[in-house]
Scaffold this motif. Structure first.
Motif, short mmCIF file in Angstrom:
data_model
loop_
_atom_site.label_atom_id
_atom_site.label_comp_id
_atom_site.label_asym_id
_atom_site.label_seq_id
_atom_site.Cartn_x
_atom_site.Cartn_y
_atom_site.Cartn_z
N SER A 7 0.85 -1.18 0.00
CA SER A 7 0.00 0.00 0.00
C SER A 7 0.89 1.24 0.00
O SER A 7 1.68 1.45 0.90
N PHE A 8 0.75 2.03 -1.05
CA PHE A 8 1.53 3.25 -1.17
C PHE A 8 0.58 4.44 -1.14
O PHE A 8 -0.63 4.30 -1.12
N GLU A 9 1.15 5.61 -1.17
CA GLU A 9 0.38 6.82 -1.31
C GLU A 9 -0.31 6.79 -2.68
O GLU A 9 0.19 6.17 -3.60
N PRO A 10 -1.43 7.48 -2.85
CA PRO A 10 -2.14 7.44 -4.13
C PRO A 10 -1.28 7.79 -5.35
O PRO A 10 -1.33 7.12 -6.36
N GLY A 11 -0.46 8.82 -5.27
CA GLY A 11 0.38 9.20 -6.40
C GLY A 11 1.51 8.23 -6.67
O GLY A 11 1.99 8.13 -7.79
N THR A 12 1.89 7.49 -5.65
CA THR A 12 3.00 6.54 -5.79
C THR A 12 2.64 5.41 -6.74
O THR A 12 3.42 5.07 -7.62
N ASP A 13 1.46 4.84 -6.58
CA ASP A 13 1.02 3.77 -7.48
C ASP A 13 1.00 4.23 -8.92
O ASP A 13 1.42 3.51 -9.82
N VAL A 14 0.51 5.43 -9.14
CA VAL A 14 0.42 5.97 -10.50
C VAL A 14 1.81 6.10 -11.11
O VAL A 14 2.03 5.71 -12.26
N ALA A 53 7.77 8.62 -0.71
CA ALA A 53 6.30 8.66 -0.56
C ALA A 53 5.88 9.52 0.62
O ALA A 53 4.84 10.17 0.58
N GLN A 54 6.69 9.56 1.68
CA GLN A 54 6.37 10.34 2.86
C GLN A 54 7.25 11.59 2.98
O GLN A 54 7.28 12.23 4.02
N ALA A 55 7.96 11.92 1.92
CA ALA A 55 8.89 13.07 1.94
C ALA A 55 8.12 14.36 1.68
O ALA A 55 6.91 14.38 1.49
N SER A 56 8.87 15.44 1.64
CA SER A 56 8.28 16.76 1.40
C SER A 56 7.70 16.82 -0.02
O SER A 56 8.08 16.05 -0.90
N ALA A 57 6.82 17.77 -0.22
CA ALA A 57 6.22 17.95 -1.54
C ALA A 57 7.28 18.29 -2.58
O ALA A 57 7.20 17.86 -3.74
N ALA A 58 8.30 19.03 -2.18
CA ALA A 58 9.37 19.40 -3.11
C ALA A 58 10.14 18.17 -3.57
O ALA A 58 10.43 18.01 -4.76
N ASP A 59 10.46 17.28 -2.63
CA ASP A 59 11.19 16.05 -2.99
C ASP A 59 10.33 15.16 -3.89
O ASP A 59 10.82 14.61 -4.88
N ARG A 60 9.06 15.02 -3.52
CA ARG A 60 8.16 14.19 -4.34
C ARG A 60 8.02 14.79 -5.74
O ARG A 60 7.94 14.07 -6.74
N GLY A 61 8.02 16.12 -5.82
CA GLY A 61 7.92 16.80 -7.11
C GLY A 61 9.12 16.53 -7.99
O GLY A 61 8.99 16.35 -9.20
N GLN A 62 10.31 16.50 -7.39
CA GLN A 62 11.52 16.19 -8.16
C GLN A 62 11.45 14.77 -8.72
O GLN A 62 11.81 14.53 -9.88
N VAL A 63 10.99 13.84 -7.89
CA VAL A 63 10.89 12.45 -8.34
C VAL A 63 9.84 12.34 -9.44
O VAL A 63 10.06 11.67 -10.45
N ARG A 64 8.71 13.00 -9.26
CA ARG A 64 7.66 12.97 -10.28
C ARG A 64 8.18 13.53 -11.60
O ARG A 64 7.92 12.98 -12.67
N ALA A 65 8.96 14.60 -11.54
CA ALA A 65 9.53 15.20 -12.76
C ALA A 65 10.48 14.22 -13.44
O ALA A 65 10.48 14.09 -14.67
N ALA A 66 11.30 13.52 -12.65
CA ALA A 66 12.23 12.55 -13.23
C ALA A 66 11.47 11.39 -13.88
O ALA A 66 11.84 10.93 -14.96
N VAL A 67 10.40 10.94 -13.24
CA VAL A 67 9.59 9.87 -13.82
C VAL A 67 8.99 10.34 -15.14
O VAL A 67 9.06 9.64 -16.16
#
Length: 128
Positions: A7-14, A53-67
């Motif tokens: 079970s991950f955060e909703p955005g993580t699965d996507v 998945a539980q990091a700051s929005a900025a960190d998650r944003g960087q990962v999302r951009a890389a994906v």
């Protein structure tokens, strides 16, 4: 065989599904070192997605951009939009990896082992 669903955060699965889907498409068209690089990039991205998945929005944003950079490869239209290479995606992923303090996830270029040259004995000729 039992498959355990994490079970991950909703955005993580996507994001993980995007990486997996793109990798499946890439597997159909690439082989050799290019496919190996794509597989290593996908593995690093999956780990980044899960670990932030539980990091700051900025960190998650960087990962999302890389994906998205890895997944959204542009097809070339003449000289206007060149095909984005896996090497370019590698640079982006590695930059995010470093910024997030995860050097263990760096995707290094595969170094081909150089062919060993035969050793030839040398003769020392001194004139004297």
């Amino acid at each position: 065989m039992t498959v355990e669903r994490q079970s991950f955060e909703p955005g993580t699965d996507v994001l993980i599904r995007k990486v997996e889907s793109h990798l499946a498409a890439v597997r159909a068209g690439l082989s050799g070192p290019e496919l190996e690089l794509a597989e290593r990039l996908a593995a690093a991205l999956r780990e980044l997605v899960v670990s932030t998945a539980q990091a700051s929005a900025a960190d998650r944003g960087q990962v999302r951009a890389a994906v998205h950079y890895f997944v959204l490869r542009r097809e070339g239209r003449g000289r206007l939009l060149p095909v984005r290479s896996l090497t370019a995606a590698q640079r982006v992923v590695n930059k995010v990896v470093i910024q997030l303090g995860r050097p263990d996830l760096l995707v290094e270029p595969r170094r081909e082992r150089p062919a060993r040259e035969p050793v030839t004995p040398t003769v020392d000729l001194t004139v004297g």
